[in-house]
Motif scaffolding. Sequence first.
Motif, PDB file in Angstrom:
ATOM      1  N   GLY A  20       4.047  80.382  82.708  1.00 49.23           N
ATOM      2  CA  GLY A  20       4.786  80.165  81.472  1.00 49.23           C
ATOM      3  C   GLY A  20       4.262  79.003  80.650  1.00 49.23           C
ATOM      4  O   GLY A  20       4.650  78.826  79.506  1.00 49.23           O
ATOM      5  N   LEU A  21       3.370  78.202  81.235  1.00 51.32           N
ATOM      6  CA  LEU A  21       2.821  77.067  80.499  1.00 51.32           C
ATOM      7  C   LEU A  21       1.752  77.547  79.522  1.00 51.32           C
ATOM      8  O   LEU A  21       1.001  78.467  79.827  1.00 51.32           O
ATOM      9  N   PRO A  22       1.667  76.934  78.367  1.00 55.35           N
ATOM     10  CA  PRO A  22       0.762  77.434  77.321  1.00 55.35           C
ATOM     11  C   PRO A  22      -0.708  77.043  77.475  1.00 55.35           C
ATOM     12  O   PRO A  22      -1.423  77.010  76.497  1.00 55.35           O
ATOM     13  N   ALA A  23      -1.177  76.758  78.683  1.00 62.76           N
ATOM     14  CA  ALA A  23      -2.561  76.305  78.859  1.00 62.76           C
ATOM     15  C   ALA A  23      -3.575  77.359  78.411  1.00 62.76           C
ATOM     16  O   ALA A  23      -4.449  77.087  77.611  1.00 62.76           O
ATOM     17  N   LEU A  24      -3.475  78.563  78.952  1.00 64.56           N
ATOM     18  CA  LEU A  24      -4.405  79.648  78.623  1.00 64.56           C
ATOM     19  C   LEU A  24      -3.616  80.940  78.460  1.00 64.56           C
ATOM     20  O   LEU A  24      -2.580  81.115  79.109  1.00 64.56           O
ATOM     21  N   PRO A  25      -4.113  81.859  77.644  1.00 70.19           N
ATOM     22  CA  PRO A  25      -3.441  83.151  77.515  1.00 70.19           C
ATOM     23  C   PRO A  25      -3.411  83.893  78.856  1.00 70.19           C
ATOM     24  O   PRO A  25      -4.300  83.714  79.692  1.00 70.19           O
ATOM     25  N   GLY A  26      -2.390  84.697  79.047  1.00 72.01           N
ATOM     26  CA  GLY A  26      -2.227  85.438  80.292  1.00 72.01           C
ATOM     27  C   GLY A  26      -3.312  86.472  80.517  1.00 72.01           C
ATOM     28  O   GLY A  26      -4.031  86.876  79.590  1.00 72.01           O
ATOM     29  N   LEU A  27      -3.416  86.900  81.760  1.00 71.48           N
ATOM     30  CA  LEU A  27      -4.397  87.904  82.160  1.00 71.48           C
ATOM     31  C   LEU A  27      -3.675  89.143  82.664  1.00 71.48           C
ATOM     32  O   LEU A  27      -2.595  89.042  83.257  1.00 71.48           O
ATOM     33  N   ASP A  28      -4.297  90.301  82.452  1.00 70.16           N
ATOM     34  CA  ASP A  28      -3.739  91.515  83.047  1.00 70.16           C
ATOM     35  C   ASP A  28      -4.180  91.555  84.516  1.00 70.16           C
ATOM     36  O   ASP A  28      -5.012  90.745  84.945  1.00 70.16           O
ATOM     37  N   PRO A  29      -3.627  92.456  85.326  1.00 72.58           N
ATOM     38  CA  PRO A  29      -3.961  92.474  86.761  1.00 72.58           C
ATOM     39  C   PRO A  29      -5.463  92.594  87.061  1.00 72.58           C
ATOM     40  O   PRO A  29      -5.958  91.930  87.972  1.00 72.58           O
ATOM     41  N   LEU A  30      -6.185  93.404  86.296  1.00 77.29           N
ATOM     42  CA  LEU A  30      -7.629  93.529  86.541  1.00 77.29           C
ATOM     43  C   LEU A  30      -8.337  92.224  86.204  1.00 77.29           C
ATOM     44  O   LEU A  30      -9.223  91.770  86.938  1.00 77.29           O
ATOM     45  N   GLU A  31      -7.944  91.587  85.117  1.00 76.20           N
ATOM     46  CA  GLU A  31      -8.560  90.310  84.752  1.00 76.20           C
ATOM     47  C   GLU A  31      -8.279  89.256  85.828  1.00 76.20           C
ATOM     48  O   GLU A  31      -9.149  88.439  86.121  1.00 76.20           O
ATOM     49  N   GLU A  32      -7.090  89.277  86.414  1.00 78.94           N
ATOM     50  CA  GLU A  32      -6.786  88.342  87.501  1.00 78.94           C
ATOM     51  C   GLU A  32      -7.715  88.590  88.697  1.00 78.94           C
ATOM     52  O   GLU A  32      -8.204  87.640  89.313  1.00 78.94           O
ATOM     53  N   ARG A  33      -7.973  89.863  89.019  1.00 81.84           N
ATOM     54  CA  ARG A  33      -8.898  90.177  90.118  1.00 81.84           C
ATOM     55  C   ARG A  33     -10.311  89.694  89.801  1.00 81.84           C
ATOM     56  O   ARG A  33     -11.011  89.162  90.668  1.00 81.84           O
ATOM     57  N   ILE A  34     -10.735  89.877  88.554  1.00 73.55           N
ATOM     58  CA  ILE A  34     -12.061  89.410  88.135  1.00 73.55           C
ATOM     59  C   ILE A  34     -12.129  87.889  88.235  1.00 73.55           C
ATOM     60  O   ILE A  34     -13.100  87.330  88.749  1.00 73.55           O
ATOM     61  N   LEU A  35     -11.081  87.206  87.772  1.00 68.85           N
ATOM     62  CA  LEU A  35     -11.041  85.750  87.843  1.00 68.85           C
ATOM     63  C   LEU A  35     -11.170  85.283  89.289  1.00 68.85           C
ATOM     64  O   LEU A  35     -11.950  84.370  89.590  1.00 68.85           O
ATOM     65  N   GLU A  36     -10.438  85.911  90.189  1.00 71.14           N
ATOM     66  CA  GLU A  36     -10.504  85.547  91.602  1.00 71.14           C
ATOM     67  C   GLU A  36     -11.901  85.820  92.170  1.00 71.14           C
ATOM     68  O   GLU A  36     -12.423  85.027  92.952  1.00 71.14           O
ATOM     69  N   ALA A  42     -17.970  81.141  92.877  1.00 68.65           N
ATOM     70  CA  ALA A  42     -18.212  79.733  92.570  1.00 68.65           C
ATOM     71  C   ALA A  42     -17.949  78.859  93.791  1.00 68.65           C
ATOM     72  O   ALA A  42     -18.683  77.904  94.055  1.00 68.65           O
ATOM     73  N   GLN A  43     -16.929  79.209  94.552  1.00 64.50           N
ATOM     74  CA  GLN A  43     -16.570  78.430  95.741  1.00 64.50           C
ATOM     75  C   GLN A  43     -17.707  78.422  96.760  1.00 64.50           C
ATOM     76  O   GLN A  43     -17.962  77.418  97.408  1.00 64.50           O
ATOM     77  N   THR A  44     -18.377  79.562  96.889  1.00 62.31           N
ATOM     78  CA  THR A  44     -19.490  79.653  97.837  1.00 62.31           C
ATOM     79  C   THR A  44     -20.828  79.315  97.169  1.00 62.31           C
ATOM     80  O   THR A  44     -21.883  79.489  97.765  1.00 62.31           O
ATOM     81  N   GLN A  45     -20.753  78.861  95.924  1.00 61.00           N
ATOM     82  CA  GLN A  45     -21.910  78.467  95.129  1.00 61.00           C
ATOM     83  C   GLN A  45     -22.902  79.605  94.929  1.00 61.00           C
ATOM     84  O   GLN A  45     -24.103  79.379  94.804  1.00 61.00           O
ATOM     85  N   ASP A  46     -22.383  80.830  94.897  1.00 61.79           N
ATOM     86  CA  ASP A  46     -23.219  81.985  94.566  1.00 61.79           C
ATOM     87  C   ASP A  46     -23.320  82.087  93.055  1.00 61.79           C
ATOM     88  O   ASP A  46     -22.326  81.946  92.339  1.00 61.79           O
ATOM     89  N   ARG A  47     -24.514  82.345  92.581  1.00 66.98           N
ATOM     90  CA  ARG A  47     -24.692  82.583  91.151  1.00 66.98           C
ATOM     91  C   ARG A  47     -24.290  84.010  90.868  1.00 66.98           C
ATOM     92  O   ARG A  47     -24.683  84.929  91.573  1.00 66.98           O
ATOM     93  N   LEU A  48     -23.481  84.202  89.853  1.00 67.05           N
ATOM     94  CA  LEU A  48     -22.957  85.513  89.516  1.00 67.05           C
ATOM     95  C   LEU A  48     -23.349  85.840  88.079  1.00 67.05           C
ATOM     96  O   LEU A  48     -22.885  85.197  87.146  1.00 67.05           O
ATOM     97  N   LYS A  89     -27.233  86.465  81.869  1.00 67.35           N
ATOM     98  CA  LYS A  89     -26.242  85.407  81.668  1.00 67.35           C
ATOM     99  C   LYS A  89     -25.461  85.228  82.959  1.00 67.35           C
ATOM    100  O   LYS A  89     -25.098  86.190  83.632  1.00 67.35           O
ATOM    101  N   GLN A  90     -25.193  83.987  83.289  1.00 69.26           N
ATOM    102  CA  GLN A  90     -24.403  83.674  84.470  1.00 69.26           C
ATOM    103  C   GLN A  90     -22.943  83.530  84.057  1.00 69.26           C
ATOM    104  O   GLN A  90     -22.633  82.917  83.034  1.00 69.26           O
ATOM    105  N   ILE A  91     -22.035  84.079  84.861  1.00 69.51           N
ATOM    106  CA  ILE A  91     -20.601  83.983  84.600  1.00 69.51           C
ATOM    107  C   ILE A  91     -20.065  82.775  85.360  1.00 69.51           C
ATOM    108  O   ILE A  91     -20.305  82.624  86.554  1.00 69.51           O
ATOM    109  N   GLU A  92     -19.320  81.932  84.653  1.00 69.50           N
ATOM    110  CA  GLU A  92     -18.730  80.748  85.260  1.00 69.50           C
ATOM    111  C   GLU A  92     -17.304  80.578  84.782  1.00 69.50           C
ATOM    112  O   GLU A  92     -16.943  81.056  83.702  1.00 69.50           O
ATOM    113  N   LEU A  93     -16.510  79.863  85.577  1.00 69.52           N
ATOM    114  CA  LEU A  93     -15.161  79.502  85.164  1.00 69.52           C
ATOM    115  C   LEU A  93     -15.255  78.393  84.121  1.00 69.52           C
ATOM    116  O   LEU A  93     -16.132  77.533  84.199  1.00 69.52           O
TER     117      LEU A  93
END
Length: 115
Positions: A20-36, A42-48, A89-93
């Motif tokens: 509910g906090l206005p930091a970033l716009p919400g994500l749909d369920p697929l976008e949440e899976r992509i984010l994860e 990134a956690q395992t330092q793999d380039r994606l 292009k590399q995808i990063e958070l």
Amino acid sequence: MTRPADIYLRFLQLAEALRGLPALPGLDPLEERILEFVARAAQTQDRLSVRDMMAQSQLGSPATLHARITSMRDKGWLQLTDTEDARRKQIELTPAALRHFDKLAEAFAKAAKGS
């Protein structure tokens, strides 16, 4: 005695409050899976790369993934950076997405403490 399920349910409540906090716009369920997925890479330092992401058929078709990545860039969750190969292009958070994960971690710690 606190059951593990109670901790998890408290965490879900706290995580929902973060949405509910206005930091970033919400994500749909697929976008949440992509984010994860991107966060785990990134956690395992793999380039994606975008091409690597398109190969993840469990997340959808290449066209669907491309549209979602574009949407997530527009919303401020993901950024694309150059690699040695200008065609890739590399995808990063984004820093804002990293702060979101920090807040989730804080919510989990708070739930585990029982406060």
